[in-house]
Design an enzyme around this catalytic site. Structure first.
Site, PDB file in Angstrom:
ATOM      1  N   GLU A 178       0.745  -1.175   0.075  1.00  0.00           N
ATOM      2  CA  GLU A 178      -0.079  -0.130  -0.118  1.00  0.00           C
ATOM      3  C   GLU A 178       0.707   1.216   0.011  1.00  0.00           C
ATOM      4  O   GLU A 178       0.456   2.276  -0.936  1.00  0.00           O
ATOM      5  CB  GLU A 178      -0.970   0.021   1.206  1.00  0.00           C
ATOM      6  CG  GLU A 178      -1.852  -0.997   1.418  1.00  0.00           C
ATOM      7  CD  GLU A 178      -1.206  -2.296   2.233  1.00  0.00           C
ATOM      8  OE1 GLU A 178      -2.178  -2.788   2.800  1.00  0.00           O
ATOM      9  OE2 GLU A 178      -0.203  -2.601   2.080  1.00  0.00           O
ATOM     10  N   CYS A 230      -2.632  -3.003   7.643  1.00  0.00           N
ATOM     11  CA  CYS A 230      -2.071  -2.894   9.039  1.00  0.00           C
ATOM     12  C   CYS A 230      -2.502  -1.632   9.417  1.00  0.00           C
ATOM     13  O   CYS A 230      -3.051  -0.592   8.725  1.00  0.00           O
ATOM     14  CB  CYS A 230      -0.619  -3.248   8.946  1.00  0.00           C
ATOM     15  SG  CYS A 230       0.448  -1.909   8.270  1.00  0.00           S
ATOM     16  N   CYS A 241      -0.498   1.054   7.227  1.00  0.00           N
ATOM     17  CA  CYS A 241      -0.989   1.362   6.046  1.00  0.00           C
ATOM     18  C   CYS A 241      -2.621   1.808   6.009  1.00  0.00           C
ATOM     19  O   CYS A 241      -3.041   2.945   5.216  1.00  0.00           O
ATOM     20  CB  CYS A 241      -1.121   0.018   5.206  1.00  0.00           C
ATOM     21  SG  CYS A 241       0.561  -0.497   4.806  1.00  0.00           S
TER      22      CYS A 241
END
Length: 153
Positions: free
Chosen positions: A56, A84, A87
């Site tokens: 990302e 996560c 990101c």
């Protein structure tokens, strides 16, 4: 050809397969604006020896460069694994309009699984989220990668 969420997630899965071919965890990402892919990336943490080498982050940086802007408000990001915390924060900060992901991330997922970072009403930007698009395909890639990794040790 009709380009829908499944079409773009298949493109993200192609990026995830590039990660596998380089020994990386198979996570792929594409960013779309006006029904066209403007950025692609895959996980490169081991390759770059960089904790920020998530798919990302790489795709957001490429989209920023392509559009010559840090705000990606008319874009959709497609990623093969639930983002996560880092990101999810980058997606929020870039003002991306929509997030589409495939598989849930039970250990680090910050959109639905472990935390719901994007659901905070304090944020001045709301992101539309769609999960589970081609979830099975992404899960199979991830499971086979980690099985092979375990067997090689």
């Amino acid at each position: 050809m009709v380009k829908d969420d499944r079409y773009f997630m298949k493109q993200a899965l192609k990026e995830a397969k590039k990660a596998i071919s380089r020994g990386e965890v198979p996570v792929g990402c594409v960013i779309v604006k006006d029904n066209e892919i403007i950025a692609r990336s895959y996980n490169k943490r081991d390759q770059k020896k960089d904790v920020l080498g998530h798919a990302e982050i790489g795709a957001i940086q490429k989209a920023n460069k392509k559009l010559n802007a840090w705000i990606l408000e008319d874009c959709t990001i497609y990623v093969t694994l639930e983002p996560c915390l880092m990101c999810a924060g980058a997606i929020l900060q870039s003002r991306i309009k929509r997030l589409v992901y495939a598989a849930k991330e039970p250990k680090f997922g910050a959109v639905e699984s472990v935390a719901r970072v994007l659901d905070n009403d304090a944020w001045n930007h709301k992101i539309e989220v769609t999960g589970g698009v081609l979830e099975e395909e992404s899960s199979v890639l991830l499971k086979s990668f980690f099985q092979k990794l375990r067997m090689s040790k």
